[in-house]
Design an enzyme around this catalytic site. Structure first.
Site, PDB file in Angstrom:
ATOM      1  N   GLU A  47       0.856  -1.187   0.000  1.00 28.55           N
ATOM      2  CA  GLU A  47       0.000   0.000   0.000  1.00 28.55           C
ATOM      3  C   GLU A  47       0.893   1.238   0.000  1.00 28.55           C
ATOM      4  OE1 GLU A  47      -3.536   2.094   2.685  1.00 28.55           O
ATOM      5  OE2 GLU A  47      -2.255   0.579   3.588  1.00 28.55           O
ATOM      6  N   ASP A  67     -12.070   1.103   4.508  1.00 31.72           N
ATOM      7  CA  ASP A  67     -12.726   1.790   5.637  1.00 31.72           C
ATOM      8  C   ASP A  67     -13.816   2.701   5.079  1.00 31.72           C
ATOM      9  OD1 ASP A  67     -10.846   1.067   8.018  1.00 31.72           O
ATOM     10  OD2 ASP A  67      -9.501   1.680   6.402  1.00 31.72           O
TER      11      ASP A  67
END
Length: 358
Positions: free
Chosen positions: A214, A293
């Site tokens: 990431e 999220d």
């Protein structure tokens, strides 16, 4: 809603989500409600915490992953009871079911909660109660839970987490589907966690993942597979920087759990078009599309599918590859995978035959 002629197809597509943090589904409204209910005093020196509206506006301007994590852990602080975890889980399952999600794997961060005096039993009770309710209300949906160590916390805490979860029998009885690792990645080489993952493998836990690629380079992804014995990589977008690694991922069928809109919101990439979707498709790398999220990134799963479609104009065949790979990479039984593949074949067959509706 995206403008693609395949929007209705994307909605109908039976989806699997593998990368959604249960704590990351906490909306500003629920955060403030639970804070009041549980007697949690939110800091008064941060103007973003004045109201749900100001907090939501702050979420629209994260500077980095670490900036996001600051607010993520504030959100975690209001979760105290099993009912809190049940509320989050069931509420999000309702949203996912409406988007034709038929298999979901929730991640959660036990260390964060246990450090505040919230027991493992409290957390798991809330999660499993929500799953039981959903089994009745959404019988065509399968649900799994993945505890994750938090990378920036002391390693002895991670080893204690693994030992505690094994002692409680949550892996053996099927309550937990596997194990993962979250939090900031820079400067956290996979080799530093080899002892933790060795303990898991020695205990017979084979479904292992971790957030890599990431922020960190492709070398971290390579090392995570070699040093930790991972069977999945969460995020993994920077694997595209190493052609040999792409070949290894494709050959082993290792799935990457990409989070497109999250990568943009957290400043990992400038736009959806900067994601290596075409590189993965060309190399035959299996990947799924996920929200990460959603309450903090302001987008649901279908929004992420639409964002990918608008950026890359994928064909039905390419979506079939993505969806079938996501099914195969899921942590569920072979019978369940076959059921999901049957659902997928019905939808794809209808659209390939030109019988789309709407």
């Amino acid at each position: 809603m995206c403008k693609s002629v395949l929007h209705a197809f994307l909605h109908e597509l039976p989806k699997c989500e593998h990368h959604v943090h249960i704590e990351g589904t906490l909306s500003p409204e629920v955060l403030f409600s639970l804070a009041e209910q549980n007697g949690i005093q939110l800091t008064s020196d941060d103007p973003a915490l004045a109201s749900p509206d100001t907090l939501r506006r702050r979420y629209e301007n994260f500077a980095s992953l670490d900036d996001f994590l600051h607010y993520f852990f504030i959100g975690c602080s209001v979760l105290l009871t099993s009912s809190d975890f049940e509320l989050l889980t069931y509420s999000h399952l309702e949203k996912l079911h409406a988007q034709e999600v038929r298999h979901v794997e929730f991640s959660f961060d036990p260390q964060v909660h246990v450090a505040r005096g919230v027991s493992y039993e409290t957390i798991v009770s809330g999660l499993t109660t929500a799953r039981t309710r959903a089994a009745h209300d959404f019988p065509d949906m399968s649900i799994a839970f993945i505890p994750c160590l938090v990378r920036h916390l002391p390693k002895n805490s991670a080893l204690e987490l693994v030992s505690d979860l094994l002692d409680l029998g949550y892996f053996a009885d099927g309550t937990l589907a596997g194990f993962g690792m979250t939090s900031t990645e820079i400067g956290m080489h996979p080799s530093g966690f080899s002892t933790v993952y060795k303990a898991l493998r020695e205990a017979g836990i084979e479904r292992l993942t971790a957030h890599y690629g990431e922020e960190g380079p492709a070398e971290y992804v390579e090392a995570a597979i070699s040093d930790l014995g991972l069977t999945r990589i969460d995020h993994g977008r920077r694997a595209s920087e190493d052609a040999a690694l792409l070949g290894r991922l494709a050959g082993a069928g290792t799935m990457l759990t990409m989070c497109p809109i999250s990568n943009v919101v957290l400043k990992g990439v400038g736009s959806i078009r900067d994601l290596p979707v075409r590189d993965f498709l060309t190399a035959g790398v299996r990947f799924s599309i996920n929200t990460d999220d959603p309450a903090y990134c302001g987008a649901g799963l279908l929004d992420n599918y639409c964002a990918i479609q608008e950026a890359f104009d994928l064909s039905i065949e390419e979506w079939e590859f993505i969806a079938s790979g996501a099914i195969e990479g899921s942590w569920c039984s072979q019978d369940r995978k076959q059921y999901l593949k049957t659902m997928l074949n019905l939808v794809v067959g209808k659209w390939k035959n030109g019988r789309q509706e709407g």
